[in-house]
Design a protein around this motif. Structure first.
Motif, PDB file in Angstrom:
ATOM      1  N   ALA A 120       0.823  -1.216   0.000  1.00  0.00           N
ATOM      2  CA  ALA A 120       0.000   0.000   0.000  1.00  0.00           C
ATOM      3  C   ALA A 120       0.851   1.258   0.000  1.00  0.00           C
ATOM      4  CB  ALA A 120      -0.931   0.001   1.212  1.00  0.00           C
ATOM      5  N   TRP A 121       1.911   1.285   0.791  1.00  0.00           N
ATOM      6  CA  TRP A 121       2.828   2.425   0.794  1.00  0.00           C
ATOM      7  C   TRP A 121       4.195   1.981   1.292  1.00  0.00           C
ATOM      8  CZ3 TRP A 121       4.926   3.361   5.533  1.00  0.00           C
ATOM      9  CH2 TRP A 121       4.166   3.104   6.682  1.00  0.00           C
ATOM     10  N   SER A 135       2.754   6.304  -1.818  1.00  0.00           N
ATOM     11  CA  SER A 135       1.591   5.426  -1.696  1.00  0.00           C
ATOM     12  C   SER A 135       0.783   5.441  -2.990  1.00  0.00           C
ATOM     13  CB  SER A 135       0.709   5.877  -0.520  1.00  0.00           C
ATOM     14  OG  SER A 135       0.072   7.109  -0.834  1.00  0.00           O
ATOM     15  N   ARG A 136      -0.393   4.847  -2.946  1.00  0.00           N
ATOM     16  CA  ARG A 136      -1.269   4.821  -4.114  1.00  0.00           C
ATOM     17  C   ARG A 136      -1.928   6.180  -4.358  1.00  0.00           C
ATOM     18  NH1 ARG A 136       0.609   0.321  -6.555  1.00  0.00           N
ATOM     19  NH2 ARG A 136       1.026  -1.238  -4.953  1.00  0.00           N
ATOM     20  N   THR A 137      -1.818   7.088  -3.396  1.00  0.00           N
ATOM     21  CA  THR A 137      -2.428   8.410  -3.536  1.00  0.00           C
ATOM     22  C   THR A 137      -1.432   9.555  -3.387  1.00  0.00           C
ATOM     23  OG1 THR A 137      -3.003   8.412  -1.169  1.00  0.00           O
ATOM     24  CG2 THR A 137      -4.674   7.602  -2.710  1.00  0.00           C
ATOM     25  N   ARG A 138      -0.245   9.290  -2.845  1.00  0.00           N
ATOM     26  CA  ARG A 138       0.763  10.318  -2.609  1.00  0.00           C
ATOM     27  C   ARG A 138       2.093   9.859  -3.194  1.00  0.00           C
ATOM     28  NH1 ARG A 138       3.336  11.488   3.365  1.00  0.00           N
ATOM     29  NH2 ARG A 138       4.959  12.956   2.704  1.00  0.00           N
ATOM     30  N   ASN A 139       2.715  10.719  -3.990  1.00  0.00           N
ATOM     31  CA  ASN A 139       3.970  10.344  -4.668  1.00  0.00           C
ATOM     32  C   ASN A 139       3.809   9.015  -5.410  1.00  0.00           C
ATOM     33  OD1 ASN A 139       5.326  12.623  -3.651  1.00  0.00           O
ATOM     34  ND2 ASN A 139       5.948  11.524  -1.804  1.00  0.00           N
ATOM     35  N   VAL A 140       2.721   8.927  -6.168  1.00  0.00           N
ATOM     36  CA  VAL A 140       2.414   7.670  -6.869  1.00  0.00           C
ATOM     37  C   VAL A 140       3.540   7.299  -7.834  1.00  0.00           C
ATOM     38  CG1 VAL A 140       0.751   6.494  -8.371  1.00  0.00           C
ATOM     39  CG2 VAL A 140      -0.055   8.125  -6.664  1.00  0.00           C
ATOM     40  N   GLU A 144       5.620   3.643  -7.891  1.00  0.00           N
ATOM     41  CA  GLU A 144       5.710   2.802  -9.078  1.00  0.00           C
ATOM     42  C   GLU A 144       7.128   2.769  -9.637  1.00  0.00           C
ATOM     43  OE1 GLU A 144       2.731   4.655 -11.475  1.00  0.00           O
ATOM     44  OE2 GLU A 144       1.093   3.480 -10.601  1.00  0.00           O
ATOM     45  N   ASN A 340      -2.158   0.253 -14.979  1.00  0.00           N
ATOM     46  CA  ASN A 340      -1.126   0.538 -13.974  1.00  0.00           C
ATOM     47  C   ASN A 340       0.223   0.735 -14.661  1.00  0.00           C
ATOM     48  OD1 ASN A 340      -3.106   0.212 -12.118  1.00  0.00           O
ATOM     49  ND2 ASN A 340      -2.305  -1.663 -11.202  1.00  0.00           N
TER      50      ASN A 340
END
Length: 472
Positions: A120-121, A135-140, A144, A340
């Protein structure tokens, strides 16, 4: 948690100091599964103390894990709470950080994809010493970009790993298959069946399907005891049947023999049940990897993992058969989500289902001739690229720089490193490329052989037998 914060701050200070001096560094996290001879680095960032599970949250179903925790430790601790990671690679000595950075897969990948898709992060020490989270919402883009980049963007110091409900046992069903096309067809169908929790194929030829099972069976099959058969041998000779297996035995079924790699050690020693029992401590995957590294066998033994779209799998298998010979192969369907974006895991054909192919073995040509081995590996790299796939980068890699960046997006990778101030570090190409060195035969005298089993395998292995036969 206080100890963790202290260790991360110390790593951050070291990285910041080196960044100010524009001095490149390398991460040392302990024993590694890499098969490359990396050059000596004057500056090492040690992360060996980051080896604890900080929290297992049963309600929210996640674990906070430092990167050097082994998959075996994580699975055993989470199973005590009736949970497990969504994807568990088959080798227990792999680390959580290694599975994330190396984009690992397993027989659960037919449902959940790669191991990193259950993260998740992560907490990261960037290349300029700053500490941040992705994370999936911050600094995506950072999350990745860390996948598959082998530590060339930053140092992962903590991961939140997603967990799913587990069972104590697995119901394992075997489907003997004849023919490559039929094998891939059955694997693809099994991967799409949501009732199946684990899917794997072995060449040639059986498909193995596993389902979580709560109750203990009357007769339990085991694969972890010294007298047990290695899993791939058991599966390839199995008739169509269903067995009950303990969860840990199933998840780490390839530990003994490291799939089929251990068979390499039995050139002069008979490959029999009693010899496998006698050598059991040396036949665990972690021990065998050390043997390969210390005796420098990776110049001659085929140890490759590739992933290609499922509709290209048959062509890759035919290529391996015609160019390297036939030896056991393990196949795992891997679910993909084309939307993704992962820089170091391209999916040019937007495939929703890919096939991971594990290759372990040798051919008479490559085991005697390091140049022939190199040429064969180069052909595999070209074929996999041609079919829209990738290779795992832990192994021997002979791409030219142009070929490497034809496979991966150099622009996206460089932009990511520039954004997070990592441009002064060696690139993932330079870290993963196998350096040009003299063949093993010219430097064999310089290899210092330590340990009882290393001494035995220096004399007994298939590699030793073939080299001696070549000289006589």
């Amino acid at each position: 948690m206080d100890t963790h914060r202290f260790l991360v701050r110390e790593i951050s200070k070291s990285v910041q100091s080196l960044h100010e001096e524009n001095r490149a560094w390398a991460i040392y996290h302990g024993p590694s599964h890499t098969l490359k001879r990396l050059p000596d680095r004057a500056t090492i960032i040690r992360t060996t103390d980051l080896h604890n599970i900080l929290n297992i949250n049963m309600q929210c179903k996640f674990a906070l894990v430092e990167p050097n925790v082994t998959i075996s430790d994580l699975v055993q601790k989470t199973l005590n709470h009736g949970l497990m990671p969504i994807v568990v690679p088959s080798f227990p000595s792999l680390t959580v950080g290694g599975c994330f950075a190396g984009t690992a897969a397993g027989s659960g990948s037919s449902k959940f994809g790669y191991f990193d898709q259950g993260v998740a992060w992560v907490e990261v020490v960037l290349a300029d010493g700053r500490i941040t989270r992705a994370s999936r919402t911050r600094n995506v883009d950072l999350l990745e970009g860390l996948v598959g980049s082998l530590g060339t963007v930053g140092i992962v110091t903590l991961l939140q790993v997603r967990l799913v409900p587990a069972a104590r046992f697995v119901e394992v069903e075997y489907f003997p298959i004849k023919g490559v096309g039929r094998l891939i067809e059955v694997l693809e169908r099994a991967a799409k069946d949501t009732e199946n929790d684990f899917v794997e194929g072995l060449m040639i030829g059986v498909v193995v399907v596993g389902r979580l099972f709560a109750k203990k069976g009357k007769e339990m099959v085991t694969f972890s005891n010294p007298h047990d058969r290695w899993f791939y041998m058991h599966a390839l000779e199995a008739e169509k049947k269903i067995e009950k297996v303990r969860m840990l035995d199933y998840l780490f079924r390839h530990d003994r023999g490291a799939f089929c790699l251990g068979e390499t050690c039995f050139g002069r020693i008979p490959f029999r049940p009693w010899t496998r029992w006698a050598t059991d401590s040396a036949m665990r995957e972690a021990s065998l990897i050390r043997v390969v590294q210390e005796l420098q066998w990776a110049d001659h033994l085929v140890m490759q993992d590739v992933v290609v779209p499922v509709d290209a799998a048959a062509e890759v298998l035919d290529h391996l058969d015609s160019n390297m010979g036939r030896f056991p192969l393990a196949l795992c369907p891997v679910r993909q989500w084309p939307e993704n974006s992962v820089v170091m895991r391209p999916n040019p054909r937007s495939a929703e289902l890919c096939m991971s192919i594990t290759v372990r073995g040798w051919s008479d040509d490559s085991i005697k001739d390091a140049k022939k081995f190199r040429d064969q590996t180069r052909e595999v790299e070209k074929k996999v690229y041609e079919l829209g796939g990738i290779k795992w980068l832990y192994s021997r890699n002979y791409y030219s720089e142009e070929e490497f960046w034809n496979t991966y997006s150099k622009e996206d990778y460089d932009n990511l490193r520039s954004k997070y101030n990592a441009g002064y570090l060696p690139s993932v190409y330079h870290k993963s490329k196998t350096p040009d060195m003299p063949p093993r035969s010219r430097r064999a005298a310089k290899v210092k052989v330590k340990g009882f089993w290393n001494q035995v395998f220096t004399w007994s292995s298939v590699l030793a037998v073939r080299h001696r036969a070549q000289k006589t």
